[in-house]
Design a protein around this motif. Sequence first.
Motif, PDB file in Angstrom:
ATOM      1  N   SER A  85      -9.768  -4.301   5.835  1.00 56.34           N
ATOM      2  CA  SER A  85     -10.142  -2.914   6.516  1.00 56.34           C
ATOM      3  C   SER A  85      -9.274  -1.851   6.280  1.00 56.34           C
ATOM      4  CB  SER A  85     -10.216  -3.270   7.860  1.00 56.34           C
ATOM      5  OG  SER A  85     -11.180  -4.020   8.212  1.00 56.34           O
ATOM      6  N   GLN A  86      -7.919  -1.920   5.767  1.00 53.48           N
ATOM      7  CA  GLN A  86      -7.001  -1.239   5.243  1.00 53.48           C
ATOM      8  C   GLN A  86      -6.874  -0.843   4.011  1.00 53.48           C
ATOM      9  OE1 GLN A  86      -3.591  -1.043   7.976  1.00 53.48           O
ATOM     10  NE2 GLN A  86      -2.449   0.355   6.411  1.00 53.48           N
ATOM     11  N   ARG A  87      -6.823   0.341   3.656  1.00 53.45           N
ATOM     12  CA  ARG A  87      -7.056   0.873   2.266  1.00 53.45           C
ATOM     13  C   ARG A  87      -6.028   1.725   1.981  1.00 53.45           C
ATOM     14  NH1 ARG A  87     -12.734   2.278   0.218  1.00 53.45           N
ATOM     15  NH2 ARG A  87     -11.812   1.965  -1.748  1.00 53.45           N
ATOM     16  N   ASP A  88      -4.964   1.318   1.194  1.00 53.40           N
ATOM     17  CA  ASP A  88      -3.726   2.200   0.968  1.00 53.40           C
ATOM     18  C   ASP A  88      -3.949   2.658  -0.512  1.00 53.40           C
ATOM     19  OD1 ASP A  88      -1.234   3.384   0.589  1.00 53.40           O
ATOM     20  OD2 ASP A  88      -0.135   1.570   0.982  1.00 53.40           O
ATOM     21  N   LEU A  89      -4.534   4.080  -0.482  1.00 50.22           N
ATOM     22  CA  LEU A  89      -4.847   4.689  -1.704  1.00 50.22           C
ATOM     23  C   LEU A  89      -4.018   5.130  -2.733  1.00 50.22           C
ATOM     24  CD1 LEU A  89      -8.380   5.824  -0.489  1.00 50.22           C
ATOM     25  CD2 LEU A  89      -7.968   3.630  -1.478  1.00 50.22           C
ATOM     26  N   ILE A 137      -7.430  18.955  -1.380  1.00 47.14           N
ATOM     27  CA  ILE A 137      -7.924  19.838  -2.555  1.00 47.14           C
ATOM     28  C   ILE A 137      -7.894  18.654  -3.773  1.00 47.14           C
ATOM     29  CG2 ILE A 137      -7.558  21.832  -3.984  1.00 47.14           C
ATOM     30  CD1 ILE A 137      -6.047  23.139  -1.600  1.00 47.14           C
ATOM     31  N   GLU A 138      -9.097  18.579  -4.361  1.00 50.83           N
ATOM     32  CA  GLU A 138      -9.303  17.684  -5.477  1.00 50.83           C
ATOM     33  C   GLU A 138      -9.264  18.162  -6.952  1.00 50.83           C
ATOM     34  OE1 GLU A 138     -12.174  14.842  -5.107  1.00 50.83           O
ATOM     35  OE2 GLU A 138     -13.972  16.301  -5.166  1.00 50.83           O
ATOM     36  N   GLY A 139      -9.293  19.586  -6.910  1.00 51.88           N
ATOM     37  CA  GLY A 139      -9.720  19.990  -8.116  1.00 51.88           C
ATOM     38  C   GLY A 139      -9.965  21.615  -8.093  1.00 51.88           C
ATOM     39  N   GLY A 140     -10.512  21.996  -9.216  1.00 54.04           N
ATOM     40  CA  GLY A 140     -10.560  23.584  -9.226  1.00 54.04           C
ATOM     41  C   GLY A 140      -9.475  24.293  -9.482  1.00 54.04           C
ATOM     42  N   THR A 199      -7.416  12.475  -5.519  1.00 51.03           N
ATOM     43  CA  THR A 199      -6.282  12.439  -6.493  1.00 51.03           C
ATOM     44  C   THR A 199      -6.217  14.216  -6.600  1.00 51.03           C
ATOM     45  OG1 THR A 199      -6.425  10.651  -7.955  1.00 51.03           O
ATOM     46  CG2 THR A 199      -5.030  12.484  -8.763  1.00 51.03           C
ATOM     47  N   PRO A 200      -4.945  14.976  -6.022  1.00 50.52           N
ATOM     48  CA  PRO A 200      -5.025  16.344  -6.188  1.00 50.52           C
ATOM     49  C   PRO A 200      -4.593  16.719  -7.537  1.00 50.52           C
ATOM     50  CG  PRO A 200      -2.669  15.242  -5.329  1.00 50.52           C
ATOM     51  CD  PRO A 200      -3.684  14.229  -5.459  1.00 50.52           C
ATOM     52  N   GLY A 227      -2.566  14.923   0.191  1.00 47.84           N
ATOM     53  CA  GLY A 227      -3.791  15.612   0.967  1.00 47.84           C
ATOM     54  C   GLY A 227      -3.235  16.511   2.045  1.00 47.84           C
ATOM     55  N   GLY A 228      -2.026  16.409   2.386  1.00 46.52           N
ATOM     56  CA  GLY A 228      -1.726  17.386   3.443  1.00 46.52           C
ATOM     57  C   GLY A 228      -2.267  17.047   4.765  1.00 46.52           C
TER      58      GLY A 228
END
Length: 337
Positions: free
Chosen positions: A333-337, A298-301, A6-7, A292-293
């Motif tokens: 097998s396919q994960r749609d997150l 980038i997930e934090g900071g 999660t961005p 995610g581009g």
Amino acid sequence: MKKLFTPPWWAASPHIQTILPLLFKVARPTTFRQRQELPDGDFIDLDWLGQAQNGEPILVIIHGLEGNTESHYARRMLIEAKKAKLSAVVHHHRGCSGEPNRLARSYHSGDVNDFAFTLAQLKHYYPDSPLYAVGYSLGGNVLAKYQGSTERHSLLERAVVVSAPLKLAACAKRLESGFSTHYQRFLIKRLQQKMLDKINTPELAEQMPISKSQLKKLDTFYLFDDKVTAPLHGFTDVNDYYQQSSGLAYLQHITKPTLVIHAKDDPFMTDDVIPNQEQLSPMVEYELHDFGGHVGFIEGGWPWKPRFYLEHRILEFIQLAGATVSEYAPPSSQRDL
């Protein structure tokens, strides 16, 4: 349970995800270079992190278009590999290590032979070392094609494919519109300069398929690939090149555990790169994130000190040594997150 990507609020834009990592300064890991002479008289360079020991795992990093060891994702991966006490090596495509390659030909999105040569050399000199690989963008497409090739047995125990243009024609078209044209312009200029250098090299000039004046007009990937990439590498035309080199069709043939990571908002991609269930081998774990581009995640900071998702996810996956996909993948097998 694995943490999902999660961005942060300030990095939700796909262009921030794609561009900020390029601007963020990453410490340069200490590496040493090994040159590999190729059977056709050319060479490729490997940049090693530390000294590999037979029996210890080796992670091979494959960079993207016009990338190298200096690329932000390669630097971060090397740093995290060092922390994990993992030997790592960057496989450079021809002409990407800071010195022009010797031949008129260069590298391309479906060029698995050089990568296969590197793996064969590693297996020869480190026969007891398990080999892993991570490929980014163009390098990810190369890795996907290598993993799914029916012409050879993969020497890798596990592999991770990140932001790969698995349908080259669709991705080339995507880069011709909107803000994505800025990425195309930046990369095309670098490719044009490399070709210009070869045109200006007497022993190579006659082998080049275009002139200086023609080169200047090739301002899209489609045109460049049609007039330069395809003829230099033995394809009939750009459509033949895209059809033979796209990694999507190879996913169903993969026999070794492979993780594929994409972002829906990748400015280099379209939905055409997203495989359906029938196109995935049971050995492929597919992660499709909303954000995610392109090779961002980038997930934090904060903008001046971002924190990234990819490195710990890659290490998490490859360190599941001895496990099978069915032991850690969800029912689908396919994960749609």
